[in-house]
Scaffold this motif. Structure first.
Motif, short mmCIF file in Angstrom:
data_model
loop_
_atom_site.label_atom_id
_atom_site.label_comp_id
_atom_site.label_asym_id
_atom_site.label_seq_id
_atom_site.Cartn_x
_atom_site.Cartn_y
_atom_site.Cartn_z
N UNK A 80 0.83 -1.21 0.00
CA UNK A 80 0.00 0.00 0.00
C UNK A 80 0.85 1.25 0.00
N UNK A 81 1.87 1.28 0.84
CA UNK A 81 2.70 2.48 0.97
C UNK A 81 3.65 2.67 -0.21
N UNK A 82 4.05 1.59 -0.84
CA UNK A 82 4.98 1.70 -1.97
C UNK A 82 4.26 1.88 -3.30
N UNK A 83 2.96 1.53 -3.33
CA UNK A 83 2.22 1.60 -4.58
C UNK A 83 2.61 0.50 -5.54
N UNK A 84 3.06 -0.63 -5.00
CA UNK A 84 3.52 -1.74 -5.84
C UNK A 84 2.98 -3.06 -5.33
N UNK A 85 2.32 -3.80 -6.21
CA UNK A 85 1.81 -5.12 -5.84
C UNK A 85 2.91 -6.15 -5.68
N UNK A 86 4.13 -5.81 -6.09
CA UNK A 86 5.24 -6.76 -5.96
C UNK A 86 5.60 -7.03 -4.51
N UNK A 87 5.18 -6.14 -3.61
CA UNK A 87 5.47 -6.33 -2.19
C UNK A 87 4.55 -7.37 -1.56
N UNK A 88 3.44 -7.72 -2.23
CA UNK A 88 2.51 -8.69 -1.68
C UNK A 88 3.15 -10.08 -1.68
N UNK A 89 2.90 -10.83 -0.63
CA UNK A 89 3.44 -12.18 -0.51
C UNK A 89 2.29 -13.18 -0.41
N UNK A 90 2.45 -14.32 -1.02
CA UNK A 90 1.49 -15.42 -0.88
C UNK A 90 2.12 -16.52 -0.04
N UNK A 91 1.56 -16.74 1.13
CA UNK A 91 2.12 -17.71 2.06
C UNK A 91 1.22 -18.94 2.11
N UNK A 92 1.78 -20.09 1.84
CA UNK A 92 1.03 -21.34 1.92
C UNK A 92 1.13 -21.91 3.32
N UNK A 93 0.00 -22.22 3.90
CA UNK A 93 -0.06 -22.73 5.27
C UNK A 93 -0.73 -24.10 5.27
N UNK A 94 -0.15 -25.05 5.98
CA UNK A 94 -0.71 -26.40 6.06
C UNK A 94 -2.08 -26.38 6.73
N UNK A 95 -2.97 -27.24 6.27
CA UNK A 95 -4.35 -27.26 6.77
C UNK A 95 -4.46 -27.67 8.24
N UNK A 96 -3.43 -28.28 8.77
CA UNK A 96 -3.52 -28.81 10.14
C UNK A 96 -3.61 -27.73 11.21
N UNK A 97 -3.24 -26.49 10.87
CA UNK A 97 -3.33 -25.42 11.85
C UNK A 97 -4.77 -24.95 11.98
N UNK A 98 -5.21 -24.73 13.21
CA UNK A 98 -6.58 -24.32 13.45
C UNK A 98 -6.92 -23.04 12.70
N UNK A 99 -5.94 -22.16 12.57
CA UNK A 99 -6.16 -20.85 11.97
C UNK A 99 -5.91 -20.83 10.45
N UNK A 100 -5.53 -21.98 9.87
CA UNK A 100 -5.11 -22.02 8.46
C UNK A 100 -6.22 -21.56 7.51
N UNK A 101 -7.43 -22.05 7.69
CA UNK A 101 -8.52 -21.71 6.79
C UNK A 101 -8.85 -20.22 6.86
N UNK A 102 -8.86 -19.68 8.08
CA UNK A 102 -9.15 -18.25 8.24
C UNK A 102 -8.07 -17.41 7.58
N UNK A 103 -6.83 -17.83 7.73
CA UNK A 103 -5.74 -17.07 7.12
C UNK A 103 -5.80 -17.12 5.60
#
Length: 352
Positions: free
Chosen positions: A213-236
């Motif tokens: 947001x501050x840089x005005x560049x979508x290149x700063x966005x990260x896609x993090x893959x999280x294993x389904x076994x974590x309780x919070x994985x689906x929400x994230x």
């Protein structure tokens, strides 16, 4: 090197950690399980709360404030968990200490960069105040001054902040640190490392959104893959998909900015600029006055939103700093005994 799109190694890939202590009594095992579940369920709730109800919430200053509040709460929960685990720092593996200290330094640097950018954006408010002051009069001389201030505002807002640009490198380091050290002999350590993984995933996500947001560049966005076994994985995963998707849509439309309140001000500026450039038509005086009022209202909303966000970023900075100072203080106490290695580590960290 770990990449944002790669699947990170499951933290509990070595099996059920509580099995190791089952022979010592189920009460301890159940207690640790409850502590971990409580942390992960709370984190899942926070992530669901951050999930935007509609597209207009994404990258509004109120949403960014909520996101920073969430980070503060999660990091405070980590400190509480350490206390509840009754895991003194002298029992920490040296690798955990290195990871924690490295991450804390990176987060402090990111907070400084974000605070710098928020302050820079707020400086633009002074230019808008000059515009509004000059538009109190309808003389051509005052209009020329107002146009000059509007030009200065757009130039100021569209400039780049080198501190924010450097966040990309720091975020890449944080992504690499998602692969936590494996814990072999400490069940409590495994619980702590798993909880820290959740805190770090939320932190990297929020910081990458802020950097984009501050840089005005979508290149700063990260896609993090999280294993389904974590309780919070689906929400994230749901949160990351909706927020990153909307931000990329905004960037693809080549708008002036992705920050909602800043975009609203820019819309008012674009509407007002032709009026003061050509002179106010007597027939359109009311429309002119309405445009001035709209700019004043939106400029004030932007300024107030930035002020509130500044407080939250400062709050997160102090949460991270307090956790770091506590760890270093405990290391000093540990080093007063026979553990010279920890004493050296404290000295090395303080001089770095």
């Amino acid at each position: 090197m770990s990449r944002p799109h790669e699947q990170h190694h499951p933290f509990f890939s070595f099996g059920n950690p509580f099995r190791m202590i089952s022979s010592k009594g189920s009460n301890l095992s159940q207690r640790l399980f409850s502590l971990l579940n409580k942390f992960e369920e709370t984190l899942a709730g926070r992530l669901r709360k951050l999930s935007p109800k509609d597209q207009d919430e994404v990258l509004s200053l109120s949403w960014m404030k909520l996101a920073m509040e969430s980070l503060c709460e999660t990091h405070n929960d980590i400190k509480t968990l350490i206390t509840e685990l009754e895991l003194p720092v002298c029992d920490w593996d040296e690798k955990w200490i290195d990871v924690y200290l490295d991450i804390s330094v990176n987060l402090l640097d990111i907070c400084i960069a974000f605070s710098s950018e928020i302050s820079r954006l707020n400086q633009g408010h002074l230019l808008l105040q000059c515009v509004l002051h000059n538009l109190d009069s309808t003389s051509s001389k005052q209009f020329i001054k107002a146009r000059s201030s509007l030009d200065g505002w757009r130039q100021h807002i569209s400039s780049k902040n080198p501190r924010v640009e450097s966040c990309c490198t720091i975020l890449n380091k944080l992504v690499e640190s998602l692969d936590l050290p494996k814990v072999k002999n400490s069940v409590k350590g495994k619980v702590l490392m798993r909880a820290m993984y959740g805190a770090k995933v939320e932190t990297v996500f929020v910081c990458s959104v802020f950097a984009a947001a501050f840089s005005g560049s979508g290149k700063k966005l990260l896609n993090i893959n999280v294993a389904d076994k974590y309780i919070w994985a689906q929400a994230f995963t749901g949160l990351q998909t909706s927020v990153n998707g909307e931000i990329r849509n905004v960037f693809s439309s080549e708008r002036f900015t992705v920050l909602k309140e800043l975009e609203a001000v820019d819309t008012s500026v674009k509407k007002l600029y032709p009026m003061i450039q050509d002179g106010v038509d007597p027939v359109k005086v009311e429309a002119f006055q309405n445009s001035v009022s709209d700019l004043a209202r939106r400029a004030e909303g932007l300024s107030q939103g930035l002020d509130l966000l500044t407080k939250e970023v400062d709050g997160f900075f102090h949460v991270v700093l307090a956790g770091r100072d506590t760890l270093l203080g405990n290391l000093r106490e540990s080093s007063t005994g026979s553990d010279a290695m920890l004493g050296c580590k404290v000295e090395r960290v303080q001089t770095s």
